[in-house]
Scaffold this motif. Structure first.
Motif, PDB file in Angstrom:
ATOM      1  N   GLU A 157      55.127  39.093 -15.822  1.00  0.00           N
ATOM      2  CA  GLU A 157      54.496  37.770 -15.793  1.00  0.00           C
ATOM      3  C   GLU A 157      53.797  37.528 -14.458  1.00  0.00           C
ATOM      4  OE1 GLU A 157      55.883  33.073 -16.004  1.00  0.00           O
ATOM      5  OE2 GLU A 157      57.260  34.646 -16.665  1.00  0.00           O
ATOM      6  N   VAL A 158      54.468  37.889 -13.365  1.00  0.00           N
ATOM      7  CA  VAL A 158      53.886  37.691 -12.038  1.00  0.00           C
ATOM      8  C   VAL A 158      52.726  38.661 -11.811  1.00  0.00           C
ATOM      9  CG1 VAL A 158      54.366  37.816  -9.565  1.00  0.00           C
ATOM     10  CG2 VAL A 158      56.040  36.798 -11.105  1.00  0.00           C
ATOM     11  N   ALA A 159      52.850  39.889 -12.337  1.00  0.00           N
ATOM     12  CA  ALA A 159      51.786  40.878 -12.160  1.00  0.00           C
ATOM     13  C   ALA A 159      50.486  40.429 -12.819  1.00  0.00           C
ATOM     14  CB  ALA A 159      52.225  42.224 -12.722  1.00  0.00           C
ATOM     15  N   VAL A 160      50.588  39.694 -13.928  1.00  0.00           N
ATOM     16  CA  VAL A 160      49.384  39.153 -14.569  1.00  0.00           C
ATOM     17  C   VAL A 160      48.657  38.221 -13.602  1.00  0.00           C
ATOM     18  CG1 VAL A 160      48.528  37.632 -16.379  1.00  0.00           C
ATOM     19  CG2 VAL A 160      50.204  39.382 -16.933  1.00  0.00           C
ATOM     20  N   LEU A 161      49.403  37.331 -12.962  1.00  0.00           N
ATOM     21  CA  LEU A 161      48.801  36.391 -12.016  1.00  0.00           C
ATOM     22  C   LEU A 161      48.225  37.121 -10.810  1.00  0.00           C
ATOM     23  CD1 LEU A 161      51.562  33.619 -12.122  1.00  0.00           C
ATOM     24  CD2 LEU A 161      49.426  33.718 -13.431  1.00  0.00           C
ATOM     25  N   LEU A 162      48.941  38.130 -10.334  1.00  0.00           N
ATOM     26  CA  LEU A 162      48.469  38.940  -9.207  1.00  0.00           C
ATOM     27  C   LEU A 162      47.163  39.633  -9.571  1.00  0.00           C
ATOM     28  CD1 LEU A 162      49.456  39.836  -6.336  1.00  0.00           C
ATOM     29  CD2 LEU A 162      50.398  41.863  -7.445  1.00  0.00           C
ATOM     30  N   GLN A 169      48.681  45.463  -8.096  1.00  0.00           N
ATOM     31  CA  GLN A 169      49.197  45.822  -9.412  1.00  0.00           C
ATOM     32  C   GLN A 169      50.720  45.957  -9.457  1.00  0.00           C
ATOM     33  OE1 GLN A 169      47.040  49.498  -9.643  1.00  0.00           O
ATOM     34  NE2 GLN A 169      45.339  48.595 -10.767  1.00  0.00           N
ATOM     35  N   THR A 170      51.395  45.815  -8.320  1.00  0.00           N
ATOM     36  CA  THR A 170      52.830  46.105  -8.243  1.00  0.00           C
ATOM     37  C   THR A 170      53.607  44.864  -7.830  1.00  0.00           C
ATOM     38  OG1 THR A 170      52.317  48.371  -7.584  1.00  0.00           O
ATOM     39  CG2 THR A 170      54.578  47.624  -7.233  1.00  0.00           C
ATOM     40  N   VAL A 171      54.726  44.640  -8.515  1.00  0.00           N
ATOM     41  CA  VAL A 171      55.628  43.534  -8.201  1.00  0.00           C
ATOM     42  C   VAL A 171      57.043  44.099  -8.117  1.00  0.00           C
ATOM     43  CG1 VAL A 171      56.557  41.314  -8.971  1.00  0.00           C
ATOM     44  CG2 VAL A 171      54.159  41.880  -9.403  1.00  0.00           C
ATOM     45  N   VAL A 172      57.806  43.670  -7.125  1.00  0.00           N
ATOM     46  CA  VAL A 172      59.205  44.089  -6.962  1.00  0.00           C
ATOM     47  C   VAL A 172      60.103  42.874  -7.175  1.00  0.00           C
ATOM     48  CG1 VAL A 172      60.896  45.199  -5.456  1.00  0.00           C
ATOM     49  CG2 VAL A 172      58.480  45.853  -5.308  1.00  0.00           C
ATOM     50  N   VAL A 173      61.098  43.026  -8.069  1.00  0.00           N
ATOM     51  CA  VAL A 173      61.963  41.907  -8.482  1.00  0.00           C
ATOM     52  C   VAL A 173      63.413  42.364  -8.415  1.00  0.00           C
ATOM     53  CG1 VAL A 173      62.459  40.278 -10.355  1.00  0.00           C
ATOM     54  CG2 VAL A 173      60.144  41.177 -10.088  1.00  0.00           C
ATOM     55  N   ARG A 174      64.315  41.437  -8.151  1.00  0.00           N
ATOM     56  CA  ARG A 174      65.752  41.706  -8.257  1.00  0.00           C
ATOM     57  C   ARG A 174      66.493  40.421  -8.571  1.00  0.00           C
ATOM     58  NH1 ARG A 174      70.534  42.128  -4.971  1.00  0.00           N
ATOM     59  NH2 ARG A 174      71.898  43.778  -5.764  1.00  0.00           N
ATOM     60  N   ASP A 175      67.290  40.463  -9.631  1.00  0.00           N
ATOM     61  CA  ASP A 175      68.131  39.331 -10.022  1.00  0.00           C
ATOM     62  C   ASP A 175      67.346  38.026 -10.141  1.00  0.00           C
ATOM     63  OD1 ASP A 175      70.310  41.046 -10.074  1.00  0.00           O
ATOM     64  OD2 ASP A 175      70.895  40.591  -8.014  1.00  0.00           O
ATOM     65  N   GLY A 176      66.166  38.118 -10.743  1.00  0.00           N
ATOM     66  CA  GLY A 176      65.365  36.930 -10.973  1.00  0.00           C
ATOM     67  C   GLY A 176      64.568  36.447  -9.784  1.00  0.00           C
ATOM     68  N   GLY A 198      65.599  42.595  -0.580  1.00  0.00           N
ATOM     69  CA  GLY A 198      66.555  42.387  -1.662  1.00  0.00           C
ATOM     70  C   GLY A 198      67.679  43.383  -1.746  1.00  0.00           C
ATOM     71  N   GLY A 199      67.608  44.447  -0.955  1.00  0.00           N
ATOM     72  CA  GLY A 199      68.658  45.453  -1.010  1.00  0.00           C
ATOM     73  C   GLY A 199      68.543  46.351  -2.231  1.00  0.00           C
ATOM     74  N   PRO A 200      69.537  47.237  -2.442  1.00  0.00           N
ATOM     75  CA  PRO A 200      69.489  48.187  -3.557  1.00  0.00           C
ATOM     76  C   PRO A 200      69.476  47.481  -4.915  1.00  0.00           C
ATOM     77  CG  PRO A 200      71.176  48.796  -1.946  1.00  0.00           C
ATOM     78  CD  PRO A 200      70.726  47.427  -1.583  1.00  0.00           C
ATOM     79  N   GLY A 201      68.869  48.170  -5.896  1.00  0.00           N
ATOM     80  CA  GLY A 201      68.890  47.660  -7.260  1.00  0.00           C
ATOM     81  C   GLY A 201      67.619  46.986  -7.717  1.00  0.00           C
ATOM     82  N   ALA A 202      66.542  47.101  -6.929  1.00  0.00           N
ATOM     83  CA  ALA A 202      65.306  46.403  -7.271  1.00  0.00           C
ATOM     84  C   ALA A 202      64.633  47.006  -8.506  1.00  0.00           C
ATOM     85  CB  ALA A 202      64.335  46.427  -6.093  1.00  0.00           C
ATOM     86  N   VAL A 203      63.854  46.176  -9.192  1.00  0.00           N
ATOM     87  CA  VAL A 203      63.043  46.576 -10.343  1.00  0.00           C
ATOM     88  C   VAL A 203      61.581  46.540  -9.907  1.00  0.00           C
ATOM     89  CG1 VAL A 203      62.244  45.862 -12.635  1.00  0.00           C
ATOM     90  CG2 VAL A 203      64.688  45.756 -12.051  1.00  0.00           C
ATOM     91  N   VAL A 204      60.879  47.652 -10.145  1.00  0.00           N
ATOM     92  CA  VAL A 204      59.472  47.776  -9.770  1.00  0.00           C
ATOM     93  C   VAL A 204      58.625  47.743 -11.045  1.00  0.00           C
ATOM     94  CG1 VAL A 204      57.727  49.199  -8.639  1.00  0.00           C
ATOM     95  CG2 VAL A 204      60.078  49.154  -7.754  1.00  0.00           C
ATOM     96  N   VAL A 205      57.637  46.859 -11.079  1.00  0.00           N
ATOM     97  CA  VAL A 205      56.762  46.706 -12.245  1.00  0.00           C
ATOM     98  C   VAL A 205      55.323  46.990 -11.814  1.00  0.00           C
ATOM     99  CG1 VAL A 205      55.874  45.127 -13.989  1.00  0.00           C
ATOM    100  CG2 VAL A 205      58.281  44.991 -13.283  1.00  0.00           C
ATOM    101  N   LYS A 206      54.632  47.860 -12.563  1.00  0.00           N
ATOM    102  CA  LYS A 206      53.208  48.104 -12.333  1.00  0.00           C
ATOM    103  C   LYS A 206      52.453  47.832 -13.627  1.00  0.00           C
ATOM    104  CE  LYS A 206      51.329  51.386  -9.899  1.00  0.00           C
ATOM    105  NZ  LYS A 206      50.798  50.737  -8.684  1.00  0.00           N
ATOM    106  N   ARG A 207      51.356  47.096 -13.510  1.00  0.00           N
ATOM    107  CA  ARG A 207      50.526  46.892 -14.692  1.00  0.00           C
ATOM    108  C   ARG A 207      49.089  46.633 -14.276  1.00  0.00           C
ATOM    109  NH1 ARG A 207      51.600  41.931 -18.401  1.00  0.00           N
ATOM    110  NH2 ARG A 207      49.589  42.657 -19.172  1.00  0.00           N
ATOM    111  N   CYS A 208      48.167  46.852 -15.215  1.00  0.00           N
ATOM    112  CA  CYS A 208      46.745  46.624 -14.965  1.00  0.00           C
ATOM    113  C   CYS A 208      46.458  45.145 -14.759  1.00  0.00           C
ATOM    114  CB  CYS A 208      45.925  47.102 -16.157  1.00  0.00           C
ATOM    115  SG  CYS A 208      45.573  48.862 -16.154  1.00  0.00           S
TER     116      CYS A 208
END
Length: 267
Positions: A157-162, A169-176, A198-208
């Motif tokens: 959702e955030v990557a769309v706005l970016l 194209q990249t967003v890093v998220v952890r625990d909301g 955010g420390g270990p456990g991050a989620v990396v999202v890439k999209r066009c």
């Protein structure tokens, strides 16, 4: 033998394109960017010329002299290098003088239009490389946990706005929580910055970007991305189906499994 042009940046994508073009019986003419393109590419193509960032007129001259009427852009150009080391020639000045916006998409579309005015059509590298695009579903590593699925959804959702802002194209998220957004530093540094916060456990999202022109700047990931994720402690890499390039997919899948990193393609 038909010749096809390759405007080469960094990474492995120029090699993949050159090999795919040769497999189709085409001779590849490369305009390679100093400081970005791997010099080893010269051994895999028929014609090779070095250029500097911003030398649009020189690239066009190289292609015209070789009889090139189609060309692709493959591989990245570091944003910092583009800002600090560009050497615009008269061809670049001609394009810049007509621009109203200097954002990436506007600039690249203007460059493509100028090439076409010179008789050189810019094509998408994926016209030759459909097999390297990300498939859908769970690709490697552990299955997503419910909390990670929510982080992937938030990241997309955030990557769309970016992307709408034509920033990255990249967003890093952890625990909301959104930890990092990509700007000029590139994917690797975005991942490192997010992990520091955010420390270990991050989620990396890439999209066009939502209106991405598939001829240039598609998201790309490879084994190097996994090395950075392991270093930073990131655990999930979520990619857009059909619009993300997988560099050396077998090594990417094997590396994700070995590192316990979840790799998933999301439509």
């Amino acid at each position: 033998m038909e010749r096809i042009g390759l405007i080469a940046g960094n990474g492995q994508l120029p090699f993949l394109f050159a090999r795919a073009a040769r497999a189709r019986g085409l001779e590849v003419v490369v305009a390679a960017h100093r400081g970005e393109t791997d010099p080893a590419l010269e051994r895999e193509v028929g014609h090779f010329a070095w250029v500097r960032v911003g030398q649009v007129g020189r690239i066009q001259k190289v292609f015209r002299q070789a009889g090139v009427t189609r060309a692709a852009m493959a591989g990245g150009i570091g944003h910092v290098r583009a800002l600090t080391e560009a050497r615009p020639d008269l061809g670049a000045v001609r394009i810049i003088s007509r621009l109203r916006s200097f954002r990436d998409d506007a600039l690249l579309r203007a460059v493509a239009a100028d090439f076409e005015a010179q008789g050189i059509t810019i094509i998408a590298p994926t016209d030759f490389l459909g097999e390297v695009l990300c498939p859908e579903g769970h690709l490697a590593g552990p299955a997503l946990k419910p909390a990670q699925e929510k982080d992937v959804a938030l990241g997309r959702e955030v990557a769309v706005l970016l992307g709408q802002a034509d920033v990255g194209q990249t967003v890093v998220v952890r625990d909301g929580h959104v930890l990092a957004l990509e700007a000029v530093e590139g994917t690797d540094e975005t991942i490192r910055r997010g992990a520091k916060l955010g420390g270990p456990g991050a989620v990396v999202v890439k999209r066009c970007k939502p209106d991405q022109d598939l001829r240039f700047d598609l998201p790309a990931v490879g084994p190097r991305t996994l090395e950075v994720m392991e270093e930073a402690g990131a655990r999930v890499l979520a990619l857009e189906v059909g619009r993300t390039v997988l560099l050396d997919a077998p090594a990417l899948f094997a590396g994700a499994t070995a590192r316990g990193i979840t790799l998933v393609g999301v439509r």
